[in-house]
Design a protein around this motif. Sequence first.
Motif, PDB file in Angstrom:
ATOM      1  N   PHE A  82     -10.096  23.604  74.298  1.00 36.52           N
ATOM      2  CA  PHE A  82     -11.509  23.229  74.333  1.00 36.52           C
ATOM      3  C   PHE A  82     -12.329  24.294  75.055  1.00 36.52           C
ATOM      4  CE2 PHE A  82     -15.384  20.969  74.632  1.00 36.52           C
ATOM      5  CZ  PHE A  82     -15.327  19.985  73.665  1.00 36.52           C
ATOM      6  N   MET A  83     -11.748  24.921  76.076  1.00 34.95           N
ATOM      7  CA  MET A  83     -12.476  25.982  76.770  1.00 34.95           C
ATOM      8  C   MET A  83     -12.807  27.114  75.810  1.00 34.95           C
ATOM      9  SD  MET A  83     -11.484  28.201  80.171  1.00 34.95           S
ATOM     10  CE  MET A  83     -10.904  26.763  81.049  1.00 34.95           C
ATOM     11  N   LYS A  84     -11.825  27.493  74.990  1.00 39.78           N
ATOM     12  CA  LYS A  84     -12.063  28.551  74.017  1.00 39.78           C
ATOM     13  C   LYS A  84     -13.172  28.155  73.043  1.00 39.78           C
ATOM     14  CE  LYS A  84      -8.615  30.776  72.137  1.00 39.78           C
ATOM     15  NZ  LYS A  84      -7.453  31.135  71.278  1.00 39.78           N
ATOM     16  N   ARG A  85     -13.120  26.913  72.550  1.00 45.04           N
ATOM     17  CA  ARG A  85     -14.143  26.452  71.614  1.00 45.04           C
ATOM     18  C   ARG A  85     -15.528  26.483  72.261  1.00 45.04           C
ATOM     19  NH1 ARG A  85     -13.775  26.850  66.770  1.00 45.04           N
ATOM     20  NH2 ARG A  85     -14.960  24.971  66.275  1.00 45.04           N
ATOM     21  N   ALA A  86     -15.611  26.052  73.513  1.00 42.14           N
ATOM     22  CA  ALA A  86     -16.899  26.043  74.205  1.00 42.14           C
ATOM     23  C   ALA A  86     -17.433  27.458  74.397  1.00 42.14           C
ATOM     24  CB  ALA A  86     -16.763  25.350  75.560  1.00 42.14           C
ATOM     25  N   LEU A  87     -16.577  28.357  74.843  1.00 44.58           N
ATOM     26  CA  LEU A  87     -17.007  29.736  75.088  1.00 44.58           C
ATOM     27  C   LEU A  87     -17.394  30.444  73.796  1.00 44.58           C
ATOM     28  CD1 LEU A  87     -14.399  30.742  77.790  1.00 44.58           C
ATOM     29  CD2 LEU A  87     -16.865  30.519  78.130  1.00 44.58           C
ATOM     30  N   GLU A  88     -16.706  30.113  72.707  1.00 45.86           N
ATOM     31  CA  GLU A  88     -16.991  30.806  71.452  1.00 45.86           C
ATOM     32  C   GLU A  88     -18.261  30.324  70.779  1.00 45.86           C
ATOM     33  OE1 GLU A  88     -13.549  31.116  68.934  1.00 45.86           O
ATOM     34  OE2 GLU A  88     -12.644  32.610  70.286  1.00 45.86           O
ATOM     35  N   THR A  89     -18.864  29.264  71.271  1.00 44.79           N
ATOM     36  CA  THR A  89     -20.204  28.895  70.791  1.00 44.79           C
ATOM     37  C   THR A  89     -21.259  29.879  71.291  1.00 44.79           C
ATOM     38  OG1 THR A  89     -20.729  27.513  72.708  1.00 44.79           O
ATOM     39  CG2 THR A  89     -19.610  26.434  70.853  1.00 44.79           C
ATOM     40  N   GLY A  90     -20.916  30.615  72.361  1.00 46.36           N
ATOM     41  CA  GLY A  90     -21.903  31.480  73.003  1.00 46.36           C
ATOM     42  C   GLY A  90     -22.516  30.855  74.236  1.00 46.36           C
ATOM     43  N   ALA A  91     -21.907  29.777  74.734  1.00 47.63           N
ATOM     44  CA  ALA A  91     -22.385  29.169  75.981  1.00 47.63           C
ATOM     45  C   ALA A  91     -22.468  30.225  77.073  1.00 47.63           C
ATOM     46  CB  ALA A  91     -21.440  28.049  76.406  1.00 47.63           C
ATOM     47  N   HIS A  92     -23.516  30.142  77.876  1.00 43.33           N
ATOM     48  CA  HIS A  92     -23.686  31.096  78.971  1.00 43.33           C
ATOM     49  C   HIS A  92     -22.775  30.794  80.148  1.00 43.33           C
ATOM     50  CE1 HIS A  92     -27.997  32.477  77.670  1.00 43.33           C
ATOM     51  NE2 HIS A  92     -27.095  32.580  76.708  1.00 43.33           N
ATOM     52  N   GLY A  93     -22.186  29.606  80.132  1.00 44.79           N
ATOM     53  CA  GLY A  93     -21.268  29.245  81.201  1.00 44.79           C
ATOM     54  C   GLY A  93     -20.460  28.036  80.811  1.00 44.79           C
ATOM     55  N   ILE A  94     -19.375  27.816  81.546  1.00 47.52           N
ATOM     56  CA  ILE A  94     -18.585  26.605  81.384  1.00 47.52           C
ATOM     57  C   ILE A  94     -18.473  25.924  82.739  1.00 47.52           C
ATOM     58  CG2 ILE A  94     -17.239  27.286  79.372  1.00 47.52           C
ATOM     59  CD1 ILE A  94     -14.959  27.958  81.424  1.00 47.52           C
TER      60      ILE A  94
END
Length: 258
Positions: A82-94
């Motif tokens: 899920f971290m990879k999916r979140a980061l690959e959206t282009g989120a500026h942070g997690i």
Amino acid sequence: MKVSSNPNLRLRNILEREDVAIATFITLKGVRTAQIIAHTGAVIIDCEHGNIDDSDMHDMVAAVSGSGVSPVVRIPSLDGTFMKRALETGAHGIMVPMVNTAKEAELVVKLAKFPPVGIRGHGSSFACLEHGLKTPSEFIAKANQNTITMIQIETASAVENVDEIAQVEGIDLLFIGPNDLSLSLLGYTPANFADTALLQAISNVVASAKRYGKKVGILSTDGEAAKKAKEMFDLIVLNTDVRTLQAWYGKELNIARS
């Protein structure tokens, strides 16, 4: 935090200027909801407690970024997929919940960063767009520096280990979850900020963060609490979309019925 020259990294730039950033947890799915909340400040798309799936997350990150605000994704757990999916959206942070040890914090960094710092893989064609960059290669070259890595301190174990956690290189911000912290320490929620044990735990987290050069954040329930929190914290999350909607409508309905 290292200084960024990218004007598109709105939240990171606010924090680097030593200003206090104010954000909102968004738990309701939808592009329009994301746009509306984005006009109030930074947005944390809550995939831990919110009604937001993978596809919603992708669309909402783009909507928030397109509104001129930094999208951050709170993932459900310390989960690499899920971290990879979140980061690959282009989120500026997690934001990663329930991080209790330095070893877990190190794993967050390992999963969130590209080599040689971590093991994150290349593949997203979208992430560069939300960072104002043209190509994935440009994004990868700067992602380790530009993406904000937040972890939540919200258990008695995390407070006990916070000095070690705060020393983990690659973690940018410690975020206090006061309700879960109260539940862990005292056995009840919501948090009572008059409780000395809770206040001492919060003070310990803040002290460790400052000692090792980390930013620190907390959840506030209303504007007055947030205003007071600005004296101590770098990031304040001002409630959630659902709670705010409930509070406003309940108040106005009581007026209408009186």
